[in-house]
Design a protein around this motif. Structure first.
Motif, PDB file in Angstrom:
ATOM      1  N   TYR A 435      39.678  30.637  27.656  1.00  0.00           N
ATOM      2  CA  TYR A 435      38.674  31.698  27.707  1.00  0.00           C
ATOM      3  C   TYR A 435      37.888  31.711  29.014  1.00  0.00           C
ATOM      4  O   TYR A 435      37.777  32.744  29.680  1.00  0.00           O
ATOM      5  N   ASP A 436      37.319  30.531  29.383  1.00  0.00           N
ATOM      6  CA  ASP A 436      36.394  30.508  30.531  1.00  0.00           C
ATOM      7  C   ASP A 436      37.059  31.024  31.805  1.00  0.00           C
ATOM      8  O   ASP A 436      36.485  31.836  32.535  1.00  0.00           O
ATOM      9  N   ALA A 437      38.272  30.534  32.062  1.00  0.00           N
ATOM     10  CA  ALA A 437      38.944  30.904  33.314  1.00  0.00           C
ATOM     11  C   ALA A 437      39.302  32.390  33.323  1.00  0.00           C
ATOM     12  O   ALA A 437      39.099  33.086  34.326  1.00  0.00           O
ATOM     13  N   PHE A 438      39.820  32.874  32.212  1.00  0.00           N
ATOM     14  CA  PHE A 438      40.257  34.270  32.146  1.00  0.00           C
ATOM     15  C   PHE A 438      39.046  35.204  32.197  1.00  0.00           C
ATOM     16  O   PHE A 438      39.025  36.208  32.933  1.00  0.00           O
ATOM     17  N   ALA A 439      37.994  34.853  31.443  1.00  0.00           N
ATOM     18  CA  ALA A 439      36.791  35.702  31.425  1.00  0.00           C
ATOM     19  C   ALA A 439      36.172  35.762  32.821  1.00  0.00           C
ATOM     20  O   ALA A 439      35.755  36.836  33.290  1.00  0.00           O
ATOM     21  N   ALA A 440      36.131  34.616  33.511  1.00  0.00           N
ATOM     22  CA  ALA A 440      35.558  34.597  34.863  1.00  0.00           C
ATOM     23  C   ALA A 440      36.397  35.467  35.807  1.00  0.00           C
ATOM     24  O   ALA A 440      35.855  36.169  36.668  1.00  0.00           O
ATOM     25  N   ALA A 441      37.708  35.439  35.635  1.00  0.00           N
ATOM     26  CA  ALA A 441      38.588  36.257  36.483  1.00  0.00           C
ATOM     27  C   ALA A 441      38.321  37.742  36.232  1.00  0.00           C
ATOM     28  O   ALA A 441      38.326  38.550  37.165  1.00  0.00           O
ATOM     29  N   LEU A 442      38.070  38.101  34.971  1.00  0.00           N
ATOM     30  CA  LEU A 442      37.774  39.513  34.666  1.00  0.00           C
ATOM     31  C   LEU A 442      36.452  39.940  35.306  1.00  0.00           C
ATOM     32  O   LEU A 442      36.344  41.032  35.879  1.00  0.00           O
ATOM     33  N   THR A 443      35.464  39.057  35.225  1.00  0.00           N
ATOM     34  CA  THR A 443      34.167  39.365  35.840  1.00  0.00           C
ATOM     35  C   THR A 443      34.357  39.587  37.337  1.00  0.00           C
ATOM     36  O   THR A 443      33.837  40.552  37.920  1.00  0.00           O
ATOM     37  N   ARG A 444      35.106  38.690  37.976  1.00  0.00           N
ATOM     38  CA  ARG A 444      35.358  38.780  39.413  1.00  0.00           C
ATOM     39  C   ARG A 444      36.104  40.081  39.740  1.00  0.00           C
ATOM     40  O   ARG A 444      35.820  40.745  40.723  1.00  0.00           O
ATOM     41  N   THR A 445      37.049  40.445  38.884  1.00  0.00           N
ATOM     42  CA  THR A 445      37.832  41.661  39.119  1.00  0.00           C
ATOM     43  C   THR A 445      36.938  42.902  39.051  1.00  0.00           C
ATOM     44  O   THR A 445      37.022  43.800  39.899  1.00  0.00           O
ATOM     45  N   VAL A 446      36.057  42.924  38.054  1.00  0.00           N
ATOM     46  CA  VAL A 446      35.190  44.102  37.905  1.00  0.00           C
ATOM     47  C   VAL A 446      34.210  44.184  39.081  1.00  0.00           C
ATOM     48  O   VAL A 446      33.925  45.274  39.596  1.00  0.00           O
ATOM     49  N   ASP A 447      33.723  43.028  39.558  1.00  0.00           N
ATOM     50  CA  ASP A 447      32.863  43.027  40.757  1.00  0.00           C
ATOM     51  C   ASP A 447      33.599  43.636  41.946  1.00  0.00           C
ATOM     52  O   ASP A 447      33.045  44.449  42.684  1.00  0.00           O
ATOM     53  N   LEU A 448      34.852  43.230  42.121  1.00  0.00           N
ATOM     54  CA  LEU A 448      35.644  43.768  43.239  1.00  0.00           C
ATOM     55  C   LEU A 448      35.851  45.272  43.060  1.00  0.00           C
ATOM     56  O   LEU A 448      35.740  46.051  44.006  1.00  0.00           O
ATOM     57  N   TYR A 449      36.153  45.657  41.823  1.00  0.00           N
ATOM     58  CA  TYR A 449      36.408  47.073  41.525  1.00  0.00           C
ATOM     59  C   TYR A 449      35.185  47.922  41.869  1.00  0.00           C
ATOM     60  O   TYR A 449      35.308  49.039  42.383  1.00  0.00           O
ATOM     61  N   ASN A 450      33.998  47.369  41.580  1.00  0.00           N
ATOM     62  CA  ASN A 450      32.771  48.137  41.816  1.00  0.00           C
ATOM     63  C   ASN A 450      32.444  48.288  43.295  1.00  0.00           C
ATOM     64  O   ASN A 450      31.608  49.102  43.663  1.00  0.00           O
ATOM     65  N   ARG A 451      33.084  47.468  44.131  1.00  0.00           N
ATOM     66  CA  ARG A 451      32.935  47.660  45.587  1.00  0.00           C
ATOM     67  C   ARG A 451      34.144  48.473  46.055  1.00  0.00           C
ATOM     68  O   ARG A 451      35.177  47.913  46.429  1.00  0.00           O
ATOM     69  N   ALA A 452      33.992  49.787  45.962  1.00  0.00           N
ATOM     70  CA  ALA A 452      35.150  50.690  46.054  1.00  0.00           C
ATOM     71  C   ALA A 452      35.987  50.497  47.317  1.00  0.00           C
ATOM     72  O   ALA A 452      37.222  50.502  47.265  1.00  0.00           O
ATOM     73  N   GLU A 453      35.280  50.289  48.423  1.00  0.00           N
ATOM     74  CA  GLU A 453      35.991  50.139  49.697  1.00  0.00           C
ATOM     75  C   GLU A 453      36.907  48.913  49.649  1.00  0.00           C
ATOM     76  O   GLU A 453      38.090  48.969  50.019  1.00  0.00           O
ATOM     77  N   GLN A 454      36.337  47.808  49.170  1.00  0.00           N
ATOM     78  CA  GLN A 454      37.083  46.557  49.097  1.00  0.00           C
ATOM     79  C   GLN A 454      38.285  46.697  48.148  1.00  0.00           C
ATOM     80  O   GLN A 454      39.391  46.227  48.422  1.00  0.00           O
ATOM     81  N   TRP A 455      38.049  47.357  47.044  1.00  0.00           N
ATOM     82  CA  TRP A 455      39.110  47.554  46.048  1.00  0.00           C
ATOM     83  C   TRP A 455      40.277  48.332  46.647  1.00  0.00           C
ATOM     84  O   TRP A 455      41.440  47.975  46.468  1.00  0.00           O
ATOM     85  N   ARG A 456      39.933  49.377  47.388  1.00  0.00           N
ATOM     86  CA  ARG A 456      40.994  50.183  48.006  1.00  0.00           C
ATOM     87  C   ARG A 456      41.811  49.350  48.987  1.00  0.00           C
ATOM     88  O   ARG A 456      43.033  49.479  49.074  1.00  0.00           O
ATOM     89  N   THR A 457      41.112  48.462  49.708  1.00  0.00           N
ATOM     90  CA  THR A 457      41.831  47.603  50.653  1.00  0.00           C
ATOM     91  C   THR A 457      42.814  46.693  49.897  1.00  0.00           C
ATOM     92  O   THR A 457      43.963  46.508  50.316  1.00  0.00           O
ATOM     93  N   ILE A 458      42.352  46.144  48.783  1.00  0.00           N
ATOM     94  CA  ILE A 458      43.242  45.281  47.986  1.00  0.00           C
ATOM     95  C   ILE A 458      44.454  46.086  47.503  1.00  0.00           C
ATOM     96  O   ILE A 458      45.599  45.646  47.596  1.00  0.00           O
TER      97      ILE A 458
END
Ligand code: ADP
Length: 485
Positions: A435-458
């Protein structure tokens, strides 16, 4: 060079998983390297139907106890041989199990016959214009084809003369094809084959083990998995043999069929797109939301396309779903498999209407639409020999969020601060299926997603990756040449 590729599945004729994609893609991947590959498949009803009225090019009065003949056809324009043995393959149900999901009791015979046929064919059993048609090498895939090297080694067609070299490729070490000792006398192998260097494994017949012991080379489908299977956690009992085979074992990454998986020319998509026109993905996202009955919003839409099994970490996915929804995410899942997991997924969808939607079944076109409209694909596998869905995700700019194992580790560059700074990140990786590792990865993913410019680069970095068959086709061709030199 003439290579006989032997397997139980190949796209587009019969598929239960990634094995079929790979076997189906190999002839084209090798054609440019001077390798003429012929694929040998069992004559399942779907395969016979697809090849229509085919020419019979060889017949066995008895092949492991049953009459059989060999039909000649084409698969995507490449040579195909089909082993037509109605007593073994003319059945309703799946390739390995009946309609109730129970494995066929005679799978040892169904797939040993495939191996025996391959050894005969490679050795020259097939005669064209008065001359035996031999092959230079046999490439056997997974346990269903792994008896071919054992027959080539212990009982080659026509005796010892002109031994044909062989390779076994492991697409998944978890499936080994083990059967009781009582079947051995029916295999048509000499007594010496019943040994630690032959087909015997833990007092029974080990079909994958037989191939690993007898083949001239062993490959698996990613470099990391090739290392992992040297340990007990991934070797599933065969780690000792893998270590003993030493340098004969190597990893060659799977490619993807860029003809089938190209977002700019994908007929299943509402709006085909390329990396320069990422905004066109929005139309696909809207279409996907509508298709799954999900609420429409600008938050991240996660997708999962998978067999529903323990290997794929689906139990841990279930645990993180509340967290995923709490982050403002939605999930569209397509899969089939374990009925307990199916039920739990339906319950999660009922708990989160409009946020989680589940489609049980197998649907190739839908899997394309999901990669074309989803923002990120989740692949929390406990082990993953190569994995294809993350490669399709990369090609489609559907950012992969993956466990750091096997081919997932080899193909995704984690968006850590260093990779982001260097501008090379293509996805998110996490360690450990809990749980901990997967949940943390989801949190990190949503943070990246919310930074639209960075997300587009990825997304753009992901779409730039070349996971076509170019490099891996060359690697297989080099190995074939080394073994036939
Ligand atoms: P595995 O071979 O272990 O199942 P891979 O990721 O290597 O996993 O390959 C799975 C293949 O099967 C991919 O082509 C994936 O898109 C496809 N697939 C898996 N489940 C489904 C499904 N329910 N519907 C459509 N395609 C699926």
């Amino acid at each position: 060079m003439k290579v006989l590729s032997v397997a139980s599945e190949a796209v587009p004729l019969v598929k239960t998983g990634g094995l079929a994609d790979v076997v189906g893609a190999l002839p084209a991947a090798l054609a440019g390297h001077g390798v003429e590959m012929t694929t040998l498949l069992p004559g399942y009803p779907s395969v016979l139907k697809a090849i229509g009225r085919a020419r019979s090019v060889h017949a066995w009065d008895l092949l492991l106890g049953v009459p059989a003949r060999l039909l000649s056809g084409k698969i995507d324009g490449y040579p195909l041989l089909v082993l037509d043995a109605p007593a073994l393959y003319a059945r309703d149900g799946a390739p390995y199990a009946d309609v109730a999901g129970q494995d066929w009791g005679d799978n040892w015979q169904r797939f040993s016959a495939l191996g025996r046929a391959a050894a005969d064919i490679a050795g020259g059993a097939m005669v064209a214009r008065g001359k035996p048609r031999r092959f230079d090498l046999v490439h056997a895939h997974d346990w269903q084809a792994a008896m071919a090297p054992a027959y080539l080694h212990f009982a080659p067609f026509g005796g010892e003369a002109g031994r044909v070299p062989s390779i076994v490729t492991i697409h998944n070490m978890a499936f080994q094809g083990w059967f009781g000792a009582e079947v051995f006398p029916r295999l048509g192998l000499p007594r010496e084959a019943w040994s630690i260097d032959g087909v015997e494994y833990h007092g029974g017949l080990g079909m994958l083990k037989a191939g690993l012991a007898c083949a001239d080379a062993v490959t698996t489908v990613s470099p990391t998995y090739a290392r992992e299977i040297r340990s007990a956690a991934f070797g599933m009992g065969l780690e000792g043999l893998i270590v003993a085979r030493g340098r004969a074992v190597s990893g060659i990454l799977n490619g993807i069929d860029t003809g089938l998986w190209d977002p700019s020319r994908d007929p299943t998509l509402a709006a085909p797109y390329e990396a320069k026109k990422l905004e066109r993905r929005t139309a696909n996202k809207r279409a996907l939301e509508a298709e799954f009955g999900l609420e429409i919003d600008e938050g991240p839409l996660f997708i999962v396309v998978t067999r529903l099994t323990w290997q794929k970490g689906m139990d841990v996915l279930l645990e993180v779903l509340d967290h995923l929804v709490g982050l403002g995410g939605r999930l569209a899942l397509l899969g089939s498999g374990d009925s307990a997991i199916e039920q739990a997924l339906h319950q999660a969808a009922a708990r989160h209407p409009g946020r989680i939607a589940v489609r049980i079944g197998y649907d190739e076109a839908l899997s394309h639409r999901m990669q074309g409209g989803g923002d990120a694909i989740l692949v929390p596998s406990r082990f993953e020999p190569c994995g294809l869905t993350q490669l399709y995700g990369l090609a489609y700019g559907c950012v992969p969020v993956v466990a750091r194992t096997g081919g997932l580790a080899d193909t995704v560059i984690d968006a850590n601060p260093a990779a982001l700074a260097a501008g090379v990140a293509t996805g998110v990786q996490f360690d450990g299926i809990h749980y901990d590792a997967f949940a943390a990865a989801l949190t990190r993913t949503v943070d990246l997603y919310n930074r639209a410019e960075q997300w587009r680069t990825i997304q753009k970095n992901a779409m730039k990756c070349d996971f076509s068959w170019k490099a891996s086709g060359q690697a297989y061709a080099d190995l074939y040449r080394a073994l036939t030199a």
